[in-house]
Enzyme design. Structure first.
Site, PDB file in Angstrom:
ATOM      1  N   ASP A  68      -2.820  -9.350  -6.089  1.00  0.00           N
ATOM      2  CA  ASP A  68      -3.351  -8.361  -5.294  1.00  0.00           C
ATOM      3  C   ASP A  68      -4.507  -8.563  -4.601  1.00  0.00           C
ATOM      4  O   ASP A  68      -5.229  -9.443  -4.803  1.00  0.00           O
ATOM      5  CB  ASP A  68      -3.765  -7.062  -6.180  1.00  0.00           C
ATOM      6  N   ASN A 137      -5.695   2.378 -17.559  1.00  0.00           N
ATOM      7  CA  ASN A 137      -4.492   3.474 -17.469  1.00  0.00           C
ATOM      8  C   ASN A 137      -3.087   2.694 -17.513  1.00  0.00           C
ATOM      9  O   ASN A 137      -2.231   3.495 -17.002  1.00  0.00           O
ATOM     10  CB  ASN A 137      -4.750   4.310 -16.131  1.00  0.00           C
ATOM     11  N   HIS A 139      -2.058   0.256 -15.918  1.00  0.00           N
ATOM     12  CA  HIS A 139      -1.628  -0.408 -14.539  1.00  0.00           C
ATOM     13  C   HIS A 139      -1.601  -1.945 -14.674  1.00  0.00           C
ATOM     14  O   HIS A 139      -2.460  -2.552 -15.381  1.00  0.00           O
ATOM     15  CB  HIS A 139      -2.440  -0.260 -13.072  1.00  0.00           C
ATOM     16  N   GLU A 144      -0.167   1.520 -10.028  1.00  0.00           N
ATOM     17  CA  GLU A 144      -0.940   2.481 -10.671  1.00  0.00           C
ATOM     18  C   GLU A 144       0.191   3.513 -11.184  1.00  0.00           C
ATOM     19  O   GLU A 144       1.354   3.613 -10.551  1.00  0.00           O
ATOM     20  CB  GLU A 144      -1.823   3.409  -9.680  1.00  0.00           C
TER      21      GLU A 144
HETATM   22  C1  GLP Z   1      -7.768  -4.686 -11.885  1.00  0.00           C
HETATM   23  C2  GLP Z   1      -6.636  -5.375 -11.133  1.00  0.00           C
HETATM   24  C3  GLP Z   1      -5.575  -6.022 -12.151  1.00  0.00           C
HETATM   25  C4  GLP Z   1      -6.483  -6.156 -13.485  1.00  0.00           C
HETATM   26  C5  GLP Z   1      -6.806  -5.034 -14.201  1.00  0.00           C
HETATM   27  C6  GLP Z   1      -7.752  -5.117 -15.240  1.00  0.00           C
HETATM   28  O1  GLP Z   1      -7.915  -3.332 -10.993  1.00  0.00           O
HETATM   29  N1  GLP Z   1      -6.093  -5.019 -10.090  1.00  0.00           N
HETATM   30  O2  GLP Z   1      -4.951  -6.870 -11.456  1.00  0.00           O
HETATM   31  O3  GLP Z   1      -5.612  -7.066 -14.355  1.00  0.00           O
HETATM   32  O4  GLP Z   1      -7.567  -4.192 -13.053  1.00  0.00           O
HETATM   33  O5  GLP Z   1      -9.152  -5.547 -14.867  1.00  0.00           O
HETATM   34  P1  GLP Z   1     -10.166  -6.252 -16.073  1.00  0.00           P
HETATM   35  O6  GLP Z   1      -9.650  -7.627 -16.319  1.00  0.00           O
HETATM   36  O7  GLP Z   1     -11.417  -6.116 -15.328  1.00  0.00           O
HETATM   37  O8  GLP Z   1     -10.209  -5.441 -16.937  1.00  0.00           O
END
Ligand code: GLP
Length: 242
Positions: A68, A137, A139, A144
Site C-alpha cells: 500500500d 482494527n 485491517h 479497513e
Molecule cells: C498500517 C499499514 C499496514 C500495517 C498495519 C500495522 O496502517 N497500512 O500495512 O500492517 O497498519 O502497522 P504497525 O506495524 O505499525 O502496527
C-alpha cells in the site's frame, strides 16, 4: 492451515520471520516478495540487511511488491511508504530498484493504475511470500473493516482509528492522508504463502480473535486469512498473551 510461532519478544519474532524469508530467498533467488510497512516489520528488515552484509544474501534477482501507499504522497515524502522502504530495506541490500514496486500515491488515473498494479504482479508470476502486519482494527494492508472488501488493488478511505494510529509517522494528524491505494483481499490471498507478524499488547485482542474464530467477516479483514492454505503467524508473547 495456520501455523503459529510465539517469540519471546520483538527481536525473537523478527528472527523467526527472517529465517523464513532468508531460506525462501536462498531457495528461490528470483523470488517475488510481497512487502509491508509499519513498525512491525522493521526488525525483520534489519535481519535481512544483516544477512545481506554478513552472509552475502543476494537480492539481485528478487522482485518486490508493496501492499500500500498513501494517496498524494510521493516517495520523497518522509512519511510515505516509498521513503520507508528505501530507508528500512532497499538502500541497504542489492535489490535492483527497477524490481521494486510500491503503489504510486501520485498516480493520475488511480483506478486505471490499480488495475495495472495487479497486472504487474501477475506478469511477475504472482507473489511467492506475502508479508503482513495487522492493524488494531483487524485491517491488513489498508483493507479497513467494511460492508464489503475489494478483491483487487483499489483506493480506500482510511478509518478515523487508522488515521489516529498512523499519525505517529506524521508531523501532525492533519497531515495524514485520508485515502490510500491498497492491494485487495483477493490479491493478498493469491500469494502462495503468507507470513503475518504482530507484536505488542495492542495487537493481542486481534490475535486472540483471529486464533479463536471460525468465521470470516469483512468487519474483521484479517479473518480472510482463514481461507488461505499456507499462513504462518509469528507473534511475540505480548501479542499472544496480552
Ligand atoms: C498500517 C499499514 C499496514 C500495517 C498495519 C500495522 O496502517 N497500512 O500495512 O500492517 O497498519 O502497522 P504497525 O506495524 O505499525 O502496527
Amino acid at each position: 492451515m495456520m501455523k503459529i510461532f510465539v517469540g519471546k519478544n520483538y527481536e525473537e519474532m523478527s528472527k523467526i520471520a527472517a529465517k523464513i524469508f532468508i531460506g525462501a530467498i536462498k531457495e528461490k533467488p528470483n523470488i517475488v516478495l510481497g512487502l509491508a510497512t509499519g513498525s512491525t516489520p522493521i526488525g525483520l528488515y534489519k535481519e535481512l540487511i544483516r544477512a545481506h552484509k554478513e552472509e552475502g544474501l543476494d537480492f539481485s534477482r528478487v522482485t518486490s511488491f508493496n501492499l500500500d501507499e498513501y494517496v498524494g504522497l510521493s516517495p520523497e515524502h518522509p512519511s510515505s511508504y516509498g521513503y520507508y522502504m528505501k530507508e528500512e530495506l532497499f538502500d541497504h541490500v542489492n535489490i535492483l530498484r527497477g524490481n521494486t514496486h510500491i503503489p504510486d500515491g501520485k498516480a493520475e488515473n488511480v483506478e486505471e493504475y490499480c488495475k495495472v498494479y495487479d497486472e504487474m504482479i501477475e506478469k511477475a508470476g504472482g507473489i511467492d511470500i506475502q508479508l503482513l502486519g495487522v492493524g488494531e482494527n483487524g485491517h491488513i494492508a489498508f483493507n479497513e473493516p467494511d460492508e464489503s472488501l475489494s478483491l483487487g488493488t483499489t483506493i480506500v478511505k482510511l478509518t478515523e482509528n487508522t488515521i489516529e494510529v498512523n499519525s505517529r509517522f506524521f508531523e501532525s494528524i492533519e497531515e495524514v492522508p485520508k485515502t490510500a491505494i491498497s492491494m485487495g483481499i483477493g490479491g493478498i490471498l493469491k500469494a502462495k504463502k503468507i507470513v503475518l507478524l504482530a507484536n505488542g499488547e495492542k495487537k493481542a485482542p486481534v490475535i486472540k480473535e483471529l486464533l479463536n474464530t471460525d468465521r470470516v467477516s469483512t468487519k474483521f479483514p484479517v479473518s480472510f486469512l482463514l481461507l488461505h492454505p499456507d499462513v504462518t503467524i509469528i507473534v511475540d508473547e505480548e501479542a499472544y498473551n496480552g
